[in-house]
Scaffold this motif. Structure first.
Motif, PDB file in Angstrom:
ATOM      1  N   ILE A  13       0.879  -1.175   0.000  1.00 48.64           N
ATOM      2  CA  ILE A  13       0.000   0.000   0.000  1.00 48.64           C
ATOM      3  C   ILE A  13       0.910   1.216   0.000  1.00 48.64           C
ATOM      4  CG2 ILE A  13      -1.846   1.250   1.177  1.00 48.64           C
ATOM      5  CD1 ILE A  13      -2.643  -1.354   2.545  1.00 48.64           C
ATOM      6  N   ARG A  14       0.654   2.143  -0.889  1.00 52.25           N
ATOM      7  CA  ARG A  14       1.534   3.307  -0.994  1.00 52.25           C
ATOM      8  C   ARG A  14       0.718   4.572  -1.201  1.00 52.25           C
ATOM      9  NH1 ARG A  14       4.023   0.915  -6.624  1.00 52.25           N
ATOM     10  NH2 ARG A  14       2.297   1.548  -7.999  1.00 52.25           N
ATOM     11  N   GLY A  15       1.270   5.662  -0.702  1.00 53.83           N
ATOM     12  CA  GLY A  15       0.563   6.922  -0.856  1.00 53.83           C
ATOM     13  C   GLY A  15       1.303   8.074  -0.225  1.00 53.83           C
ATOM     14  N   GLU A  16       0.807   9.255  -0.482  1.00 53.28           N
ATOM     15  CA  GLU A  16       1.423  10.477   0.028  1.00 53.28           C
ATOM     16  C   GLU A  16       1.216  10.650   1.530  1.00 53.28           C
ATOM     17  OE1 GLU A  16       3.356  12.638  -1.390  1.00 53.28           O
ATOM     18  OE2 GLU A  16       3.246  11.894  -3.457  1.00 53.28           O
ATOM     19  N   ARG A  27       4.815   7.238   2.052  1.00 52.69           N
ATOM     20  CA  ARG A  27       5.442   5.952   2.351  1.00 52.69           C
ATOM     21  C   ARG A  27       4.848   4.831   1.504  1.00 52.69           C
ATOM     22  NH1 ARG A  27       8.747   8.634   4.389  1.00 52.69           N
ATOM     23  NH2 ARG A  27       9.593   8.596   6.513  1.00 52.69           N
ATOM     24  N   GLU A  28       5.619   3.749   1.442  1.00 56.85           N
ATOM     25  CA  GLU A  28       5.143   2.472   0.915  1.00 56.85           C
ATOM     26  C   GLU A  28       5.203   1.464   2.053  1.00 56.85           C
ATOM     27  OE1 GLU A  28       7.288   1.350  -2.590  1.00 56.85           O
ATOM     28  OE2 GLU A  28       7.083   3.335  -3.508  1.00 56.85           O
ATOM     29  N   VAL A  51      -1.099  -4.227  -5.388  1.00 53.54           N
ATOM     30  CA  VAL A  51      -0.640  -2.904  -4.958  1.00 53.54           C
ATOM     31  C   VAL A  51      -1.851  -1.987  -4.856  1.00 53.54           C
ATOM     32  CG1 VAL A  51       0.775  -0.892  -5.531  1.00 53.54           C
ATOM     33  CG2 VAL A  51       1.624  -3.194  -6.029  1.00 53.54           C
ATOM     34  N   ILE A  52      -1.957  -1.297  -3.743  1.00 55.01           N
ATOM     35  CA  ILE A  52      -3.030  -0.317  -3.550  1.00 55.01           C
ATOM     36  C   ILE A  52      -2.393   1.061  -3.479  1.00 55.01           C
ATOM     37  CG2 ILE A  52      -4.820   0.532  -1.986  1.00 55.01           C
ATOM     38  CD1 ILE A  52      -5.205  -2.387  -1.078  1.00 55.01           C
ATOM     39  N   ASP A  53      -2.822   1.946  -4.366  1.00 52.65           N
ATOM     40  CA  ASP A  53      -2.372   3.328  -4.341  1.00 52.65           C
ATOM     41  C   ASP A  53      -3.448   4.181  -3.683  1.00 52.65           C
ATOM     42  OD1 ASP A  53       0.233   3.387  -5.811  1.00 52.65           O
ATOM     43  OD2 ASP A  53      -1.004   2.507  -7.403  1.00 52.65           O
ATOM     44  N   ARG A 426     -12.931   4.035   4.534  1.00 53.03           N
ATOM     45  CA  ARG A 426     -13.318   3.446   3.250  1.00 53.03           C
ATOM     46  C   ARG A 426     -13.016   1.953   3.155  1.00 53.03           C
ATOM     47  NH1 ARG A 426     -11.380   8.451  -0.718  1.00 53.03           N
ATOM     48  NH2 ARG A 426     -13.170   9.793  -0.256  1.00 53.03           N
ATOM     49  N   ARG A 427     -11.905   1.523   3.753  1.00 50.03           N
ATOM     50  CA  ARG A 427     -11.530   0.104   3.704  1.00 50.03           C
ATOM     51  C   ARG A 427     -10.797  -0.240   4.994  1.00 50.03           C
ATOM     52  NH1 ARG A 427      -8.594  -0.653  -2.150  1.00 50.03           N
ATOM     53  NH2 ARG A 427      -8.964  -2.882  -1.720  1.00 50.03           N
TER      54      ARG A 427
END
Length: 450
Positions: A13-16, A27-28, A51-53, A426-427
């Protein structure tokens, strides 16, 4: 730095915005076998078949840890049960809960009752579940056996609990149990209201909240907390003050800590977001014990959190059936006292916190990391290498209107009905897998093993 191949990890899972122990960072997060294997700066391109962005408006949070939940099963599953309670938890980003020893029947006051409780969870755990034991008159000799069976500590009342099968301790019995618990370093968690002070307070009846508030004065809480502190001082035992509502007690708690007394404290979303002045006549959904107090008191509780005197925020989710809640009569004197809020606890607290300039990472500290530490859950409550991959994807700026009938807990009652809140879960992920409500996959948790 990428992994060795497309299946290097089970999930990335990665994101700002990822809420790490160093704050919200780009981070990832990589997961193997339900455990966080890596947390690296965004752009490292860790590889996985899945992979979840994160979307631009989303933040990855650790799963919340709620150490104060009344599930009530077995025995009073019409109030709440493990299926409905853990569904509500999961929808709200809570991935770990610890169940209170009442109001189930039997109460969890011996090993046999604990076994019945465990059996009642089978096939119904949508999140991970642990248990508190109960300390009642006459079971001092059985506390060690419950401890060895894996409960996280022991709950007692200093006044009538509301149910006959869970009797309160008097101060001498409390001290006796604390001396016993000190021999194996177990935690006593205390509903601290003084029965003598409440016996002398005005009787609560009718639909006016102010009358109910006078029936549960701050002095009853203050007196009981002082009693708990002194007995902890004399015995050397660890104690925890449940659902603190009286800000008057904050200086006592702070002073005791400075003097070496092992005392911690929690408060609840309703004490931080609601106020006595705004409770409508006859709306018994707002009744709880200790009671919701004045707005000025609420502000001081927030200060207690920011000063570190109050350690954590947990729900005291304590639902019941509509008839017991007295919705038809509006009588605060006879209605069951308990707030149902498990599914909405994060947005409730976040909505108020952001209005006060408090960061999301601070809210997560109070609702995930600190309650996990209180219970000794070493792999829960943070996004860090080696921790359980219990996570939620949260949209902090999205708003919604609470509709009681749409919540997962068993009975459609909550004081937050029709309230507009900020923050949508959301999840939710448990052990690295998105929760599938058709396949309950929550684990049983035991002291010292999670």
């Amino acid at each position: 730095m990428s992994g060795p191949g497309p299946s290097a990890y089970d999930l990335v899972i990665r994101g700002e915005r990822v809420c790490t122990t160093a704050g919200v960072q780009p981070r990832e997060v990589a997961i193997i076998a339900g455990v966080i294997e890596a947390v690296v700066p965004l752009g490292q391109d860790l590889t996985s078949d899945t992979v979840i962005d994160l979307a631009a408006d989303e933040v990855l949070l650790p799963g919340l840890v709620d150490t104060h939940v009344h599930v009530n099963e077995p025995g009073r599953a019409e109030w709440e049960g493990f299926d409905t309670a853990t569904r509500a938890a999961a929808r709200g980003g809570v991935t770990t809960l610890i169940d209170m020893p009442l109001n189930s029947v039997p109460a969890t006051v011996d090993v046999a009752a604990l076994a019945e409780k465990v059996a009642a969870t089978q096939g119904k755990r949508h999140v991970d579940v642990g248990f508190w034991g109960g300390a009642v008159p006459g079971n001092t000799g059985g506390l060690r056996a419950l401890h060895d069976a894996g409960v996280f500590g022991f709950k007692c009342f200093l006044l009538h609990s509301g149910v006959e099968e869970f009797a309160p301790l008097d101060p001498e019995e409390l001290e006796q149990d604390l001396r016993e618990l000190a021999t194996f370093d177990a935690l006593m968690i205390v509903h601290a209201e003084d029965s003598r002070a409440i016996d002398r307070a005005p009787h609560a009846e009718g639909d006016q909240y102010e009358r109910f508030l006078r029936s549960r004065p701050r002095g009853a809480e203050n007196l009981a907390i002082a009693e708990v502190i002194e007995r902890a001082r004399w015995t050397g035992a660890r104690v925890h003050i449940l659902h603190l509502s009286s800000s008057d007690a904050l200086p006592m708690i702070a002073s005791a800590r400075r003097e070496g007394v092992q005392v911690t404290a929690e408060t609840c979303p309703h004490y931080l977001t609601l106020s006595a002045e705004d409770i409508p006549a006859g709306n018994t959904a707002f009744k709880c014990c200790p009671p919701i107090r004045e707005a000025s008191n609420r502000d001081l509780l927030w200060r207690g959190l920011q000063d570190g005197v109050i350690d954590c925020i947990v729900t005291d989710h304590s639902p019941c059936t509509p008839d017991l809640k007295g919705l038809d009569t509006g009588d605060f004197g006879t209605a069951w006292g308990g707030i149902a809020s498990l599914q909405v606890s994060l947005p409730v607290v976040w909505t108020e916190a952001r209005a006060r300039g408090i960061t999301l990472e601070q809210v997560v500290e109070w609702m995930a990391a600190t309650p996990a530490a209180l219970a000794g859950l070493r792999t829960k409550g943070a996004i860090a290498v080696g921790y359980a991959a219990d996570l939620s994807i949260f949209a902090p700026d999205e708003s919604f209107v609470v509709r009681a009938e749409e919540l997962e807990h068993r009975n459609p009652i909550t004081p937050y009905d029709q309230r507009t809140l900020s923050g949508v879960v959301r999840r939710t992920f448990l052990a690295g897998a998105e929760i599938d409500f058709d396949r309950p996959a929550g684990a049983l948790l035991w002291r010292g093993k999670a």
